[in-house]
Scaffold this active site. Sequence first.
Site, PDB file in Angstrom:
ATOM      1  N   ARG A  58      51.546  14.169  43.391  1.00 38.13           N
ATOM      2  CA  ARG A  58      50.697  13.034  43.023  1.00 38.13           C
ATOM      3  C   ARG A  58      51.052  11.763  43.783  1.00 38.13           C
ATOM      4  O   ARG A  58      50.162  11.071  44.266  1.00 38.13           O
ATOM      5  CB  ARG A  58      50.711  12.806  41.521  1.00 38.13           C
ATOM      6  CG  ARG A  58      52.061  12.456  40.940  1.00 38.13           C
ATOM      7  CD  ARG A  58      51.929  12.049  39.487  1.00 38.13           C
ATOM      8  NE  ARG A  58      51.347  13.144  38.716  1.00 38.13           N
ATOM      9  CZ  ARG A  58      50.564  12.971  37.658  1.00 38.13           C
ATOM     10  NH1 ARG A  58      50.260  11.772  37.250  1.00 38.13           N
ATOM     11  NH2 ARG A  58      50.094  14.002  37.004  1.00 38.13           N
ATOM     12  N   THR A  59      52.324  11.460  43.930  1.00 38.59           N
ATOM     13  CA  THR A  59      52.687  10.224  44.621  1.00 38.59           C
ATOM     14  C   THR A  59      52.339  10.321  46.105  1.00 38.59           C
ATOM     15  O   THR A  59      51.789   9.387  46.692  1.00 38.59           O
ATOM     16  CB  THR A  59      54.187   9.928  44.442  1.00 38.59           C
ATOM     17  OG1 THR A  59      54.488   9.973  43.045  1.00 38.59           O
ATOM     18  CG2 THR A  59      54.553   8.562  44.986  1.00 38.59           C
ATOM     19  N   LYS A  86      68.238  21.705  59.213  1.00 43.06           N
ATOM     20  CA  LYS A  86      69.054  22.105  60.364  1.00 43.06           C
ATOM     21  C   LYS A  86      70.314  21.261  60.473  1.00 43.06           C
ATOM     22  O   LYS A  86      71.039  21.354  61.450  1.00 43.06           O
ATOM     23  CB  LYS A  86      68.224  21.991  61.650  1.00 43.06           C
ATOM     24  CG  LYS A  86      67.015  22.905  61.649  1.00 43.06           C
ATOM     25  CD  LYS A  86      66.159  22.670  62.877  1.00 43.06           C
ATOM     26  CE  LYS A  86      64.855  23.458  62.764  1.00 43.06           C
ATOM     27  NZ  LYS A  86      63.821  22.912  63.662  1.00 43.06           N
TER      28      LYS A  86
END
Lengths: 320, 427
Positions: A58-59, A86
């Site tokens: 949602r954000t 990585k």
Amino acid sequence: MSFRARHLLGIDHLSPPEIVTLLDLAQDYAGLNRRTIKHSDALAGMTQINMFFENSTRTQSSFELAGMRLGADVMNMSMQTSSVKKGETLIDTALTLNAMQPDLLVVRHPQSGAVNLLAEKVNCAVINAGDGRHEHPTQALLDALTIRRAKGRLHRLSVAICGDIAHSRVARSNLILLGKMENRIRLIGPATLMPAGVGEMGVEVFEDMREGLRGADVVMMLRLQRERMDGGFIPSEREYYHRWGLDAEKLALAAPDAIVMHPGPMNRGVEIDGTIADDINRSVIQDQVEMGVAVRMAALDLLARNLRAERGAAAAGVMV
Amino acid sequence: MTAILFSNARLIDPEAGTDGPGSLLVGDGRIGGRGAPDEAAPEGAEIVDCGGRVLAPGLIDWGVKIGEPGERHKESFRSAGLAAAAGGVTTIIARPDTAPPIDTPESLEFVTRRAADAKVNIRHMAALTKQRAGREMVEIGFLSDLGAAAFTDGVRVVSDSKLLSRCMAYARGTGALIVGHPQDAGLSKGAAATSGKFASLYGIPAVSPMAEVMGLDRDLALVAMTGCRWHADQVTLAAALPALRRARAAGLDVTAGISIHHLTLNEFDVGDYRTFFRFTPPLRSEDDREAMVQAVAEGVIDVIASFHTPQDEESKRLPFEAAAPGAVGLQTLLPAAMRLYHQGGLSLPQLWRAMSLNPAKRLGLEAGRLTPGAPADLVLFDPDAPFVLDRFALLSKSKNTPFDGARMEGRVSGTWIGGNRVFGGAS
């Protein structure tokens, strides 16, 4: 213009006039967002990168939409599947991105203070979309706009914040913002979910929800994370709901016109009764989502203006 | 219910700290007024002539193990009730370390229903963590609402300090009382005796008494951190007393208990590997025993209890370190306490403060006193009557007592619960 901030890292560094400026602009954007043609060129030609080191649908989509509606080129980077895996350090990631010349960087990170660290290393404007259990400024601003629209003012209100205060960045940012705007704040929840030193924060603390809700104008529920329900912090979901879940009986103790808020996503039947969440007379939960886009547009716009002014001044050889 | 007049009695009032002749009137199951020893009975009242014997509030025995559910062959609510009534115990505070433990509202409701079999009052403690495993807290709110007297994992120490601090913080919100077992779990693991010359010569795995001091220090620090109400089930060492005194002086809501066995026996009583003398914590030195009797007299130790722990014969007929710890005590608490009266320098009001008044106050019970209006839970006994204890005459299903064959004094001749006689014939 009274909004001077270079980054939006928290509510803490905003002054009340800056907050009001941002909310006023967001109010305009809320109008724009209700039109069929929702477009402005405030960020035309600028690049916005959303870096989410922690999952959020949602954000992230709210920021993405906000940038697109202002005409920015928006790119989403899901950092969980990227070079972080990585072994790249946060600072190296920041420097790499900085070399791509973005203008606006929206960052969410699971560790408190990580966004501040990143902001020191880049030349663009940075918006904190939530760092650890520290701050989530746009959430507090959208809550403030929602309250202002529903109650007609943002001061001298009695606001009850209920639930997992200790682990909530939403609670922290709201606490700071509502405090700056001179509201009366009550924190409600079990002692295990209260942050240490809460007694010195200028708020009232209640373990008994009924007592804490008495006469409140705004009831702000917080999400209880699943991993906290298993006996470590609270005994069980059912006991939590019994004691701190918002149901009609407890809500009846708040002011008759009290509004109910929740930052989402909700656990129906854990912290909030489903029928209250759906009650259009009490619940402003959908308004919060709507104001989220408007507030983020306003934040992006204001930071972009400051960025342009700063770069223009630098190009003209003026010290800023 | 008709009124009862206990005439010609020696009344022990632990609240006032008095021990003297008088009579006591009981009506509607509650204590009425007090009068002269030969007070005239009101119209229609039953008269119990106490013949100069002691009439005192019934004992409140905090920390009794009953085998239901799970070990009914060792003790049932019925048998525990019979033993209690015969021993002058009118209220049992039962332990949750059953199989399965009392760690849910449902299991608490079960034992509350089953306890109707007993003829004395029974209140139940609940476990502090689920399965007493020390990993997740129980539903302290629901269990408190259902009347859990306190929360404890018994002798299983919650070694995760973070979890214990959260349990305490959560309990503070409901006003619940937590009962701890002060012990460092790592240090005392596997121990069956207190370390020292005796344990070394006999080759019994032993623990330094410091394990109790360490456990108490940790628990008191957590109480200071969280502000919860806390009770130490057993504090048995002189070296642990300063910490307790400091905690009280600092205003912490802390109390402490001790078993009657640690006040009347010492480590040498184990003798030739006698498993009926194996306790948790193990018996201590004579110096410690004397210091603890003194601590009871001074009120530093608040509560004396039997820690009644029924064990079947096979659990005890084992090498010392493999034998199950604990002893039955409902019926021997009172006569053993009389040893402290006759030889230990404790007065009867001092003893009754520790065995009835203090536990009642700490647990919020009305009983345990002779105040007008309190429930008429009473014991009538002769503190001087001698007898030799035969363990097979005990009413508990289990007969594991360290006092088998011992010469004791103090014979109960009547026990009343709410004005109803539950033990003893015509006086």
